[in-house]
Each structure stands twice: as C-alpha cells, then as structure tokens.
Design a protein around this motif. Structure first.
Motif, PDB file in Angstrom:
ATOM      1  N   ASN A  48     107.391  -8.146 -21.166  1.00 54.12           N
ATOM      2  CA  ASN A  48     108.047  -9.432 -21.389  1.00 54.12           C
ATOM      3  C   ASN A  48     107.353 -10.561 -20.620  1.00 54.12           C
ATOM      4  O   ASN A  48     107.208 -11.681 -21.128  1.00 54.12           O
ATOM      5  CB  ASN A  48     109.527  -9.355 -21.023  1.00 54.12           C
ATOM      6  CG  ASN A  48     110.315  -8.535 -22.015  1.00 54.12           C
ATOM      7  OD1 ASN A  48     109.950  -8.452 -23.185  1.00 54.12           O
ATOM      8  ND2 ASN A  48     111.384  -7.911 -21.552  1.00 54.12           N
ATOM      9  N   ASN A  49     106.935 -10.298 -19.374  1.00 57.46           N
ATOM     10  CA  ASN A  49     106.193 -11.297 -18.589  1.00 57.46           C
ATOM     11  C   ASN A  49     104.875 -11.661 -19.275  1.00 57.46           C
ATOM     12  O   ASN A  49     104.520 -12.835 -19.374  1.00 57.46           O
ATOM     13  CB  ASN A  49     105.909 -10.785 -17.176  1.00 57.46           C
ATOM     14  CG  ASN A  49     107.135 -10.769 -16.300  1.00 57.46           C
ATOM     15  OD1 ASN A  49     108.099 -11.493 -16.551  1.00 57.46           O
ATOM     16  ND2 ASN A  49     107.112  -9.923 -15.279  1.00 57.46           N
ATOM     17  N   LEU A  50     104.168 -10.652 -19.750  1.00 58.70           N
ATOM     18  CA  LEU A  50     102.901 -10.883 -20.424  1.00 58.70           C
ATOM     19  C   LEU A  50     103.113 -11.711 -21.690  1.00 58.70           C
ATOM     20  O   LEU A  50     102.388 -12.687 -21.939  1.00 58.70           O
ATOM     21  CB  LEU A  50     102.228  -9.553 -20.767  1.00 58.70           C
ATOM     22  CG  LEU A  50     100.928  -9.636 -21.569  1.00 58.70           C
ATOM     23  CD1 LEU A  50      99.865 -10.419 -20.810  1.00 58.70           C
ATOM     24  CD2 LEU A  50     100.433  -8.245 -21.914  1.00 58.70           C
ATOM     25  N   GLY A  94     103.230  -0.432 -23.860  1.00 57.20           N
ATOM     26  CA  GLY A  94     103.344   0.035 -22.486  1.00 57.20           C
ATOM     27  C   GLY A  94     104.724   0.585 -22.218  1.00 57.20           C
ATOM     28  O   GLY A  94     105.595   0.561 -23.098  1.00 57.20           O
ATOM     29  N   ASP A  95     104.929   1.071 -21.013  1.00 56.31           N
ATOM     30  CA  ASP A  95     106.226   1.659 -20.681  1.00 56.31           C
ATOM     31  C   ASP A  95     107.035   0.803 -19.705  1.00 56.31           C
ATOM     32  O   ASP A  95     108.150   1.134 -19.360  1.00 56.31           O
ATOM     33  CB  ASP A  95     106.048   3.071 -20.114  1.00 56.31           C
ATOM     34  CG  ASP A  95     105.191   3.113 -18.865  1.00 56.31           C
ATOM     35  OD1 ASP A  95     104.676   2.057 -18.447  1.00 56.31           O
ATOM     36  OD2 ASP A  95     105.019   4.206 -18.313  1.00 56.31           O
ATOM     37  N   ASP A  96     106.477  -0.339 -19.286  1.00 52.09           N
ATOM     38  CA  ASP A  96     107.169  -1.238 -18.371  1.00 52.09           C
ATOM     39  C   ASP A  96     107.652  -2.461 -19.168  1.00 52.09           C
ATOM     40  O   ASP A  96     106.897  -3.414 -19.395  1.00 52.09           O
ATOM     41  CB  ASP A  96     106.237  -1.661 -17.241  1.00 52.09           C
ATOM     42  CG  ASP A  96     106.935  -2.452 -16.144  1.00 52.09           C
ATOM     43  OD1 ASP A  96     108.006  -3.057 -16.429  1.00 52.09           O
ATOM     44  OD2 ASP A  96     106.408  -2.491 -15.018  1.00 52.09           O
TER      45      ASP A  96
END
Length: 131
Positions: A12-14, A5-7
């Motif tokens: 990192n949260n995932l 992804g690009d976010d």
C-alpha cells in the motif's frame, strides 16, 4: 505494473508513492494479464491460459479436435521428406511462437515445442502433418 508481495502495508505504501509520482490507476487484484488468467483459492494462486489455448485452437482450425494423450518419444525428430512442398513459413513460425509462450504455464509441452521449433527456418507441409 504488477505489484506482488506478502507485506500488505508495504504494498500500500509503494502504491501510494507511485500514485503521487506517476499518472496511474489501481486496477485491483490481478485477474488476466498477457494471455494468462490468474485464479485464487484458499490453496494458492493458479495460472492458466484457457482463453489463449481456445483462441489458438480456433486460429488453427482445431477447435473441434478431441483431446488425446500422445506422448512423444525422447530423441524423436521430425522426419525429413525429400521433395516435400514448403509450408507457409510465417504461419508456422507464428504458431511455434505461440506454443513457446503457452509452455510458460504448460511445461509438459516443452520438449515437443522444442522439436517442432527446429523446423522454423524451412518448414515443410509434411512437417505440419506430423504435428
């Protein structure tokens, strides 16, 4: 599991949530997966199957063959030779399967792979010679 992804913050949260719930390890940026090498540069991400091709050439005894551009004519079919001896069907099907997988990163071979896959049910030794 491959996460892309690009976010960066959301990735990192995932990852942290997955690590809490499952016994996992972060292996870092993807480099090689299922025979596909992932290369990164400032121009983008590139996929290639160099090692896969080298292994395929070694398995078929063609490692020392010379590369040549031999485009196949559209609507070309393999010639049916009457009385031709049967080829090793399992070996032929395995090779065609590997060529189909190779076409994921080499769409230029898709037509040829489609033509040779038509002989999978009853391959003949003469078919091998036409390849």
């Amino acid at each position: 599991m491959i996460i892309t992804g690009d976010d960066v913050e959301e990735i990192n949260n995932l990852k942290s949530n997955l690590l809490k719930e499952f016994d996992m390890k972060d292996l870092g940026p993807l480099k090689y997966f299922l025979g596909i090498e992932v290369l990164r540069s400032r121009h983008g991400i590139f996929l290639r199957q160099r090692k896969y091709v080298l292994d395929l050439l070694a398995e078929t005894g063609l490692l020392d063959c010379k590369s040549a551009e031999t485009p196949m004519i559209s609507n070309h079919g393999l010639k049916i030779v009457q009385g031709a001896k049967p080829a090793d069907r399992e070996k032929y099907q395995r090779l065609v399967g590997k060529l189909i997988y190779l076409a994921h990163t080499r769409p230029d071979i898709t037509y040829v792979v489609g033509v040779v896959s038509q002989s999978c049910t009853n391959p003949k030794k003469s078919t091998w010679m036409q390849l």
